[in-house]
Design an enzyme around this catalytic site. Structure first.
Site, PDB file in Angstrom:
ATOM      1  N   SER A  71      15.968   3.482   9.853  1.00  0.00           N
ATOM      2  CA  SER A  71      16.141   2.956   8.648  1.00  0.00           C
ATOM      3  C   SER A  71      15.788   3.743   7.646  1.00  0.00           C
ATOM      4  O   SER A  71      16.016   4.043   6.587  1.00  0.00           O
ATOM      5  CB  SER A  71      15.567   1.644   8.294  1.00  0.00           C
ATOM      6  OG  SER A  71      16.288   0.414   8.926  1.00  0.00           O
TER       7      SER A  71
ATOM      8  N   LYS B   1       3.843  -2.024  11.933  1.00  0.00           N
ATOM      9  CA  LYS B   1       4.893  -1.130  12.636  1.00  0.00           C
ATOM     10  C   LYS B   1       5.098   0.043  11.674  1.00  0.00           C
ATOM     11  O   LYS B   1       5.134   0.912  12.530  1.00  0.00           O
ATOM     12  CB  LYS B   1       6.212  -2.130  12.419  1.00  0.00           C
ATOM     13  CG  LYS B   1       7.040  -1.879  13.503  1.00  0.00           C
ATOM     14  CD  LYS B   1       8.507  -2.636  13.305  1.00  0.00           C
ATOM     15  CE  LYS B   1       8.234  -4.161  13.845  1.00  0.00           C
ATOM     16  NZ  LYS B   1       9.740  -4.734  13.859  1.00  0.00           N
TER      17      LYS B   1
ATOM     18  N   LYS C 197       9.580  -8.877   4.834  1.00  0.00           N
ATOM     19  CA  LYS C 197      10.583  -9.650   5.652  1.00  0.00           C
ATOM     20  C   LYS C 197      11.421 -10.809   4.759  1.00  0.00           C
ATOM     21  O   LYS C 197      10.670 -11.091   3.967  1.00  0.00           O
ATOM     22  CB  LYS C 197       9.980 -10.356   6.823  1.00  0.00           C
ATOM     23  CG  LYS C 197      11.017 -10.516   8.006  1.00  0.00           C
ATOM     24  CD  LYS C 197      11.149  -9.310   8.560  1.00  0.00           C
ATOM     25  CE  LYS C 197      11.811  -9.335   9.873  1.00  0.00           C
ATOM     26  NZ  LYS C 197      11.424  -8.166  10.786  1.00  0.00           N
TER      27      LYS C 197
ATOM     28  N   LYS D 148       9.470  -2.743   3.391  1.00  0.00           N
ATOM     29  CA  LYS D 148      10.572  -2.629   4.110  1.00  0.00           C
ATOM     30  C   LYS D 148      10.556  -3.754   5.182  1.00  0.00           C
ATOM     31  O   LYS D 148       9.506  -3.952   5.832  1.00  0.00           O
ATOM     32  CB  LYS D 148      10.500  -1.142   4.739  1.00  0.00           C
ATOM     33  CG  LYS D 148      11.752  -0.940   5.595  1.00  0.00           C
ATOM     34  CD  LYS D 148      12.649  -0.290   4.747  1.00  0.00           C
ATOM     35  CE  LYS D 148      14.044   0.037   5.492  1.00  0.00           C
ATOM     36  NZ  LYS D 148      14.877  -1.198   5.571  1.00  0.00           N
TER      37      LYS D 148
ATOM     38  N   HIS E 194       0.843  -1.163  -0.129  1.00  0.00           N
ATOM     39  CA  HIS E 194       0.114   0.182  -0.015  1.00  0.00           C
ATOM     40  C   HIS E 194       0.802   1.313  -0.067  1.00  0.00           C
ATOM     41  O   HIS E 194       0.274   2.389  -0.386  1.00  0.00           O
ATOM     42  CB  HIS E 194      -1.085  -0.293   1.232  1.00  0.00           C
ATOM     43  CG  HIS E 194      -0.143   0.288   2.529  1.00  0.00           C
ATOM     44  ND1 HIS E 194       0.474  -0.860   3.197  1.00  0.00           N
ATOM     45  CD2 HIS E 194      -0.157   1.213   3.351  1.00  0.00           C
ATOM     46  CE1 HIS E 194       0.995  -0.455   4.285  1.00  0.00           C
ATOM     47  NE2 HIS E 194       0.586   0.950   4.354  1.00  0.00           N
ATOM     48  N   ARG E 195       2.049   1.092   0.256  1.00  0.00           N
ATOM     49  CA  ARG E 195       3.006   2.226   0.223  1.00  0.00           C
ATOM     50  C   ARG E 195       4.293   1.447  -0.112  1.00  0.00           C
ATOM     51  O   ARG E 195       4.664   0.408   0.287  1.00  0.00           O
ATOM     52  CB  ARG E 195       3.508   2.801   1.663  1.00  0.00           C
ATOM     53  CG  ARG E 195       2.226   3.655   2.014  1.00  0.00           C
ATOM     54  CD  ARG E 195       2.674   4.677   2.832  1.00  0.00           C
ATOM     55  NE  ARG E 195       1.398   5.625   3.213  1.00  0.00           N
ATOM     56  CZ  ARG E 195       1.434   6.789   3.860  1.00  0.00           C
ATOM     57  NH1 ARG E 195       2.441   7.372   4.429  1.00  0.00           N
ATOM     58  NH2 ARG E 195       0.368   7.605   4.073  1.00  0.00           N
TER      59      ARG E 195
ATOM     60  N   ASP F  18       4.588   5.924  11.709  1.00  0.00           N
ATOM     61  CA  ASP F  18       4.250   6.903  10.395  1.00  0.00           C
ATOM     62  C   ASP F  18       5.509   6.806   9.553  1.00  0.00           C
ATOM     63  O   ASP F  18       6.113   7.915   9.210  1.00  0.00           O
ATOM     64  CB  ASP F  18       4.054   8.201  10.877  1.00  0.00           C
ATOM     65  CG  ASP F  18       2.616   8.417  11.472  1.00  0.00           C
ATOM     66  OD1 ASP F  18       1.530   7.752  10.987  1.00  0.00           O
ATOM     67  OD2 ASP F  18       2.305   8.982  12.548  1.00  0.00           O
TER      68      ASP F  18
HETATM   69  N1  GLU Z   1      14.384  -6.234  11.247  1.00  0.00           N
HETATM   70  C1  GLU Z   1      14.095  -4.869  11.992  1.00  0.00           C
HETATM   71  C2  GLU Z   1      12.585  -4.961  12.392  1.00  0.00           C
HETATM   72  O1  GLU Z   1      11.916  -6.083  12.476  1.00  0.00           O
HETATM   73  C3  GLU Z   1      14.239  -3.598  11.184  1.00  0.00           C
HETATM   74  C4  GLU Z   1      13.790  -3.412   9.870  1.00  0.00           C
HETATM   75  C5  GLU Z   1      14.045  -2.330   9.035  1.00  0.00           C
HETATM   76  O2  GLU Z   1      15.038  -1.576   9.536  1.00  0.00           O
HETATM   77  O3  GLU Z   1      13.682  -2.186   8.021  1.00  0.00           O
HETATM   78  O4  GLU Z   1      11.875  -4.217  12.829  1.00  0.00           O
END
Ligand code: GLU
Length: 473
Positions: A364, A96, A108, A72, A67-68, A101
């Site tokens: 990140s 998360k 993952k 990540k 959706h965005r 935001d």
């Molecule tokens: N692996 C971390 C998490 O579970 C960081 C993810 C990230 O920085 O993209 O939130």
């Protein structure tokens, strides 16, 4: 591992929490189904030469929600990696990012290996081959999907991923943003390494600052003097322990694979780490009591229990024995649904993973922005701010006919460096997001815990995006 300790698999447990919150949001069922579903699953097997033979390596990248964009989420190296686990973790990433935001979808990755069983060059080969597979299927890129470290991976692996992407890339000017959690000298950002642990600290500091909530738990406000037990001294647990210690908390228990140690008077985290490095074990630390069965540390008397390792460590069998008043979910999924119900019934406050460990992905996001803008934060304005502050102080000196001492001047008229801005952005994010979920928890009678509040908040945000995209007119 998660399977034996709960009737729910890890993915089912995330769905269980989602289903608990979804009806409170009142969105149409079809939209909720779409938000819940994992969109793209890439399961791969590739050969890697190990010694004189080849080994077939199994790996995943799962994009839960686009959706965005980009999507990540980290990449973990562990023997427990399977489709269920990676899907659960990918969906947690969606929620998360929404909570804090950060404008990304969730994803993952995982490689089913025990990283300790390979040499550095073998790990490098596996990582590079995995990256090449992602490139081949268009599952990586600064605007597509951006991996990061997770359990069993770190800056070194991220540098290999970047280099492989650059090698295969076609002059993409934003290529450095294809992965985050890189070493600072390889286009990383200051403050990413400790970001998750620091985010855990900021989140709990905010949680314990609310007098009414603390009163219900029989606790005073503030971090100082609180008794904390931390399970897992990896990147997240180690930094969380350090920040709690620095703020005046007592680290009364520390647990690792080989065992745990406790000392009601407090453990010196740095000295414990040094001892473990020297002796190969956390056990036998001078002045501390050894706990041979590591998971017994979760049952130590304390105010705040921080599981900072893997999923499902607090389950039906040990939940009734937990003495902590607050569970700080630094790991992803450390509490099974059965245990979550027990915690809620006992009035224990569970600060949920999808909020509490979001500090990593928040920084990140800052790293990715740095890569896209091709410049470190602070470079343009640091000196400008410095001279503006100096000018103001000089003016006050003239008006009051008093002089500010030189050492105070250096402190007062300081422009922000990258690390200052990263920390300030992280603190603002963790505090602001806690207030959002607390508000939902306090105001909505149907929401009885912070996890449900966090899900309600993030489902609403993701739903808004879908509605704005016009997918559900
Ligand atoms: N692996 C971390 C998490 O579970 C960081 C993810 C990230 O920085 O993209 O939130």
């Amino acid at each position: 591992m998660s399977k034996a300790k709960s009737k729910y698999t890890f993915h089912q447990s995330v769905e269980y929490y989602f289903d608990k919150a979804a009806p409170i949001t009142k969105h149409p069922q079809g939209l909720l189904d779409q938000i819940k579903a994992a969109n793209s699953v890439y399961q791969m097997r590739f050969p890697v030469k190990i010694g004189n033979d080849y080994q077939v390596i199994e790996a995943f990248r799962i994009q839960h929600s686009q959706h965005r964009l980009p999507t990540k989420g980290g990449i973990r190296y562990s023997m427990a990696v399977d489709q269920d686990e990676v899907t659960a973790l990918a969906s947690l990433m969606t929620f998360k990012c929404a909570i804090v935001d950060v404008p990304f979808g969730g994803a993952k990755g995982g490689i089913k290996i025990n990283p300790k069983a390979y040499t550095t060059s073998q790990l490098q080969r596996i990582t590079r081959r995995y990256t090449a597979e992602l490139v081949r299927k268009n599952f990586i890129g600064p605007g597509i999907d951006v991996p990061a470290p997770d359990y069993g991976t770190g800056e070194r692996e991220m540098a290999w991923i970047l280099d492989t992407y650059l090698t295969l890339g076609k002059g993409d000017i934003d290529a450095y943003g294809c992965v985050t959690g890189k070493p600072v000298n390889q286009h990383g950002i200051n403050g990413r390494r400790e970001a998750t642990g620091l985010g855990v600290f900021y989140g709990i500091r905010e949680a314990v600052s609310h007098a009414d909530d603390m009163k219900k738990l029989g606790l005073s406000t503030g971090i100082e003097g609180k008794k904390v037990v931390i399970q897992g001294l990896g990147n997240v647990g180690y930094y969380a322990a350090k920040f709690f210690e620095e703020a005046g908390a007592l680290i009364v228990g520390l647990a690792e694979y080989e065992g745990a140690i406790s000392n009601p008077k407090g453990l010196d985290v740095e000295k414990v780490v040094k001892h473990r490095k020297e002796t190969g074990s956390i056990l036998g630390f001078p002045g501390a009591k050894d706990i041979k069965q590591s998971d017994k540390a979760l049952e130590l008397p304390c105010d705040i229990l921080v599981p900072a390792a893997i999923e499902s460590v607090i389950h039906e069998a040990n939940a009734p024995k937990i003495k902590a008043k607050i569970i700080a979910e630094a790991a992803n999924g450390p509490v099974t649904p059965e245990a979550d119900d027990i915690m809620n019934a006992k009035g224990i406050m569970v600060v949920p993973d999808m909020y509490l460990n979001a500090g990593g992905v928040t920084v990140s996001y800052f790293e990715w922005l740095k890569n896209l803008q091709h410049m470190r934060f602070g470079r343009m304005q640091k000196r400008f701010d410095q001279s503006a502050y100096e000018g103001m102080i000089r003016m006050m000196e003239t008006l009051t006919d008093k002089r500010v001492p030189k050492k105070d001047m250096a402190m007062l008229a300081r422009g922000a460096d990258e690390i200052d801005l990263v920390r300030s952005g992280l603190e603002e994010t963790m505090v602001g997001s806690y207030q959002q979920i607390r508000e939902i928890w306090r105001r909505n009678k149907k929401v009885d815990d912070l996890r449900t509040a966090a899900f309600v908040n993030s489902i609403n945000k993701v739903a808004m995006d879908y509605l704005a995209l016009g997918i559900f007119p």
